[in-house]
Design an enzyme around this catalytic site. Structure first.
Site, PDB file in Angstrom:
ATOM      1  N   ARG A   1       0.837  -1.200   0.000  1.00  0.00           N
ATOM      2  CA  ARG A   1       0.000   0.000   0.000  1.00  0.00           C
ATOM      3  C   ARG A   1       0.875   1.254   0.000  1.00  0.00           C
ATOM      4  O   ARG A   1       2.001   1.242   0.515  1.00  0.00           O
ATOM      5  CB  ARG A   1      -0.863  -0.008   1.253  1.00  0.00           C
ATOM      6  CG  ARG A   1      -1.792   1.194   1.408  1.00  0.00           C
ATOM      7  CD  ARG A   1      -3.131   0.713   1.757  1.00  0.00           C
ATOM      8  NE  ARG A   1      -4.067   1.759   2.184  1.00  0.00           N
ATOM      9  CZ  ARG A   1      -5.045   2.214   1.414  1.00  0.00           C
ATOM     10  NH1 ARG A   1      -5.180   1.789   0.167  1.00  0.00           N
ATOM     11  NH2 ARG A   1      -5.919   3.091   1.884  1.00  0.00           N
TER      12      ARG A   1
ATOM     13  N   THR B   1     -10.788   0.735  -8.156  1.00  0.00           N
ATOM     14  CA  THR B   1      -9.849  -0.229  -7.605  1.00  0.00           C
ATOM     15  C   THR B   1     -10.077  -1.468  -8.439  1.00  0.00           C
ATOM     16  O   THR B   1     -11.045  -1.530  -9.183  1.00  0.00           O
ATOM     17  CB  THR B   1     -10.218  -0.478  -6.120  1.00  0.00           C
ATOM     18  OG1 THR B   1     -10.011   0.723  -5.393  1.00  0.00           O
ATOM     19  CG2 THR B   1      -9.425  -1.586  -5.468  1.00  0.00           C
TER      20      THR B   1
ATOM     21  N   ASN C   1      -6.894   4.343  -6.032  1.00  0.00           N
ATOM     22  CA  ASN C   1      -7.973   4.912  -5.231  1.00  0.00           C
ATOM     23  C   ASN C   1      -9.065   5.434  -6.143  1.00  0.00           C
ATOM     24  O   ASN C   1      -9.955   4.688  -6.522  1.00  0.00           O
ATOM     25  CB  ASN C   1      -7.489   5.987  -4.257  1.00  0.00           C
ATOM     26  CG  ASN C   1      -8.596   6.360  -3.277  1.00  0.00           C
ATOM     27  OD1 ASN C   1      -9.455   5.519  -2.997  1.00  0.00           O
ATOM     28  ND2 ASN C   1      -8.616   7.573  -2.784  1.00  0.00           N
TER      29      ASN C   1
ATOM     30  N   GLU D   1      -4.239   8.181  -3.107  1.00  0.00           N
ATOM     31  CA  GLU D   1      -4.529   7.386  -1.909  1.00  0.00           C
ATOM     32  C   GLU D   1      -4.516   8.213  -0.627  1.00  0.00           C
ATOM     33  O   GLU D   1      -5.070   7.799   0.396  1.00  0.00           O
ATOM     34  CB  GLU D   1      -3.496   6.257  -1.793  1.00  0.00           C
ATOM     35  CG  GLU D   1      -4.041   4.976  -1.209  1.00  0.00           C
ATOM     36  CD  GLU D   1      -5.014   4.292  -2.143  1.00  0.00           C
ATOM     37  OE1 GLU D   1      -6.151   4.048  -1.713  1.00  0.00           O
ATOM     38  OE2 GLU D   1      -4.651   4.013  -3.293  1.00  0.00           O
TER      39      GLU D   1
ATOM     40  N   ASP E   1      -7.549   8.601   1.588  1.00  0.00           N
ATOM     41  CA  ASP E   1      -8.055   7.590   2.532  1.00  0.00           C
ATOM     42  C   ASP E   1      -7.697   7.917   3.984  1.00  0.00           C
ATOM     43  O   ASP E   1      -8.221   7.304   4.910  1.00  0.00           O
ATOM     44  CB  ASP E   1      -7.505   6.196   2.177  1.00  0.00           C
ATOM     45  CG  ASP E   1      -8.316   5.518   1.069  1.00  0.00           C
ATOM     46  OD1 ASP E   1      -9.364   6.066   0.681  1.00  0.00           O
ATOM     47  OD2 ASP E   1      -7.908   4.445   0.611  1.00  0.00           O
TER      48      ASP E   1
ATOM     49  N   SER F   1      -7.238   1.114   4.838  1.00  0.00           N
ATOM     50  CA  SER F   1      -7.880   0.630   3.608  1.00  0.00           C
ATOM     51  C   SER F   1      -9.068  -0.262   3.947  1.00  0.00           C
ATOM     52  O   SER F   1      -9.182  -0.765   5.070  1.00  0.00           O
ATOM     53  CB  SER F   1      -6.852  -0.175   2.810  1.00  0.00           C
ATOM     54  OG  SER F   1      -7.446  -0.791   1.702  1.00  0.00           O
ATOM     55  N   SER F   2      -9.923  -0.481   2.948  1.00  0.00           N
ATOM     56  CA  SER F   2     -10.994  -1.476   3.086  1.00  0.00           C
ATOM     57  C   SER F   2     -10.738  -2.681   2.187  1.00  0.00           C
ATOM     58  O   SER F   2     -11.553  -3.608   2.153  1.00  0.00           O
ATOM     59  CB  SER F   2     -12.340  -0.859   2.699  1.00  0.00           C
ATOM     60  OG  SER F   2     -12.648   0.217   3.538  1.00  0.00           O
TER      61      SER F   2
ATOM     62  N   GLY G   1     -14.647  -1.221  -4.500  1.00  0.00           N
ATOM     63  CA  GLY G   1     -15.909  -0.693  -3.970  1.00  0.00           C
ATOM     64  C   GLY G   1     -15.740   0.185  -2.743  1.00  0.00           C
ATOM     65  O   GLY G   1     -16.690   0.363  -1.980  1.00  0.00           O
TER      66      GLY G   1
END
Ligand code: DON
Length: 581
Positions: A103, A378, A398, A417, A420, A449-450, A470
């Site tokens: 990441r 993503t 992102n 990013e 986020d 992050s998710s 998503g």
């Protein structure tokens, strides 16, 4: 009731159960793609073909994942990338599991208040557009780490397909053109990116036209020859740093040269006899999926049925509570002490179940402080090889096409990013995301992050590979695919295609995709106190990519069938494909 009636009734019940759980032949979705030796499911068909070719040439699932990662950077540039970051969950056939975190990180020049004006208010667009929005990219380091530690092929072999498609171009089909739609305005604003992706008419290629990316080919050739240094040092790095400086960003040579992949232990949990292996912090994904599964495992979801008011109520309440924890407790593990054991304890799940009223909606405002949202693009891909090695990758810029900036001569789109992170605790960002101090900006820190690349095993063997883009909804998309397969007996394609619901604590509403719930189910939920609506700004979400091993569904597992792998790309994805051999 006579014995006869009883028998007939139980016969009907048995038939109904069979239809519910073993009804592959009656699938509402197309059948999953079946293959004997290996399966690659991605959001872009050419990249899926690249992965299959690597497997056919003796590469393992990690080799294929690396080649697909490079290929998507060429053929699916709105999310595939070299200038972004992501996660790779790996389970080798011998049982080893690991998680590669590549990441983005905040640059050394980043500060907690960097997106606030003098009066302390967030500056609109500062964390989403332009060079200040860019985090230090991790993708090239991540793909190279994966190849060197878990792959078998030479670097040049895995980059070659991407390099060819960048240098010689690839022809758009209708799906590619549709996948490209919507990015033109952002791309047109960058003097390097615009001329590459847009014609004189300001439009991207149409179906049948070719996209050639010579600058990206040069960068890929440099990486192919010199490895990570071809990106993080030398001409490419210098071009990125110079463009960042000129564009008001803070990226430095030191940021790039210092980038390191983290190899972490995945988060795991048990769910109805299956083991879920998923992303640890700096992702919230695996922790929150497992927290929700822990809560839900006490409820008979299979019996209450897919889409019933009862099932959906339990799901919403579990999501509501787990997302409170997501938004307040989690962050980069090098900076924050993440209470993962507590969040995944049986005691925590039991406490939350205690708070769930079986007949009434909870009230989000009563649960600690604030809520959230997230942005759009993503990509996720899933791969299993002949030996049974499995790889799940979710990586991203992102936003669609990231920050919309590209250093001249590199062909590399850069991420946004940094959005986020929490820009200011307690204040919603552009997408309504309100997070806490755990996710505040600091140099070298990764934003929470998710993304949830997930592998599910049963009896020591891979059963399922799954994940999706998503934003904040990645967690519930992945969760629902797992529930649809394990609790509701759907095929992998049905499980992915099924309309979704989502609750994320705040806003205190249930987002549902069109037709996810019948009007009388919605009425029942509303009578319990839920607010249920199709989200006008984002009515349909996610592009899941999944593989089920052994059969199209769990009920339809036939060891005599030659095909072992069943792949499904989300019907929502315009250009994706499941390909096997
Ligand atoms: O890491 C995250 O959670 C986000 N940057 C992911 C963004 C995303 O999935 C957008 N796609 N729809």
């Amino acid at each position: 009731m006579s014995i006869h009636t009883l028998r007939r009734r139980s016969g009907i019940v048995a038939l109904a159960l069979l239809l519910q759980t073993g009804a592959a032949a009656l699938a509402a979705s197309p059948k999953p793609v079946a293959a004997e030796h290996g399966m690659v499911v991605t959001a872009q068909h050419t990249a899926s073909d690249v992965g299959v070719a690597i497997l056919q040439n003796g590469g393992n699932a990690v080799d294929a994942a690396v080649a697909v990662g490079y290929a998507l950077a060429v053929t699916y540039p709105r999310a595939g990338n070299l200038g972004g970051g992501g996660f790779m969950t790996i389970r080798m056939a011998d049982g080893r599991t690991t998680f590669l975190d590549f990441r983005e990180k905040a640059p050394l020049g980043a500060t907690k208040d960097m997106y606030l004006d003098a009066s302390g208010k967030p500056v609109k667009g500062a964390s989403t557009s332009g060079w200040l929005a860019v985090g230090v990219p991790g993708t090239v380091a991540g793909l190279e780490y994966a190849r060197a530690h878990y792959g078998t092929k030479d670097r040049a072999d895995l980059i070659a397909p991407a390099l060819t498609y960048a240098r010689d171009g690839f022809t758009f089909d209708a799906g590619d053109a549709a996948a490209f739609a919507g990015g033109s305005a952002k791309l047109a604003m960058d003097p390097s990116a615009g001329p590459i992706f847009l014609g004189d008419d300001g439009k991207p290629p149409a179906s049948g036209e070719r996209l050639v990316q010579p600058d990206l080919a040069t960068t890929l050739a440099t990486i192919s020859e010199t490895g990570v240094d071809g990106f993080y040092r030398g001409a490419t790095a210098e071009a990125i740093v110079a463009a960042s400086k000129a564009g008001g960003g803070v990226l430095s040579q030191e940021d790039l040269a210092d980038y390191r992949v983290r190899e972490l232990k995945p988060v795991t949990c048990d769910y109805r006899g299956y083991t879920v292996i998923s992303s640890p912090p700096p992702s919230s994904g695996g922790v929150i999926i497992c927290e929700i599964l822990n809560i839900l495992k006490a409820y008979p979801l299979g019996e209450s049925g897919s889409g019933s008011a009862k099932t959906v109520h339990w799901m919403i309440e579990a999501m509501r509570h787990a997302y409170v924890d997501r938004n307040t407790e989690l962050g980069d593990p090098d900076f924050v002490d993440n209470p993962v054991d507590r969040l995944l304890s049986e005691a925590h799940a039991a406490e939350i179940r205690e708070e769930i009223d079986p007949d009434h909606a909870g009230v989000s405002a009563d649960l600690k402080p604030e809520g959230f949202g997230e942005s759009h693009e993503t990509t996720h891909y899933s791969i299993v090889d002949e030996a049974g090695n499995a790889v799940a990758v979710t990586y991203t810029l992102n936003g669609s096409y990231g920050a919309g900036v590209m250093a001249p001569g590199t062909g590399v789109l850069m991420n946004n990013e940094m959005d986020d992170f929490t820009q200011k605790p307690g204040v919603p960002n552009l997408y309504g995301l309100v997070q806490g101090e755990a996710n505040a900006i600091a140099p070298k820190k990764s934003p929470l992050s998710s993304m949830s690349p997930t592998i599910v095993t049963k009896d020591g063997k891979v059963a399922m590979v799954i994940g999706s883009p998503g934003g904040s909804r990645i967690i519930t998309i992945t969760l629902e695919a797992i529930l649809n397969v394990i609790d509701h007996g759907m095929t992998i394609q049905e499980a992915i295609d099924a309309p979704r619901i989502h609750h994320q604590w705040l806003p205190d509403t249930v987002a549902m995709e069109p037709f996810a719930l019948s009007p009388d189910t919605v009425a029942k939920l509303e009578a319990m106190g839920h607010t249920v609506a199709v989200d006008k700004d984002w009515p349909v979400w996610g592009e899941a990519a999944g593989i089920l091993v052994g059969g199209p569904s769990l009920a339809d597992q036939d060891p005599k069938r030659p095909q072992r792998y069943f792949g499904a790309e989300d019907s929502r994805a315009a250009a994706g494909a499941a390909r096997g051999y």
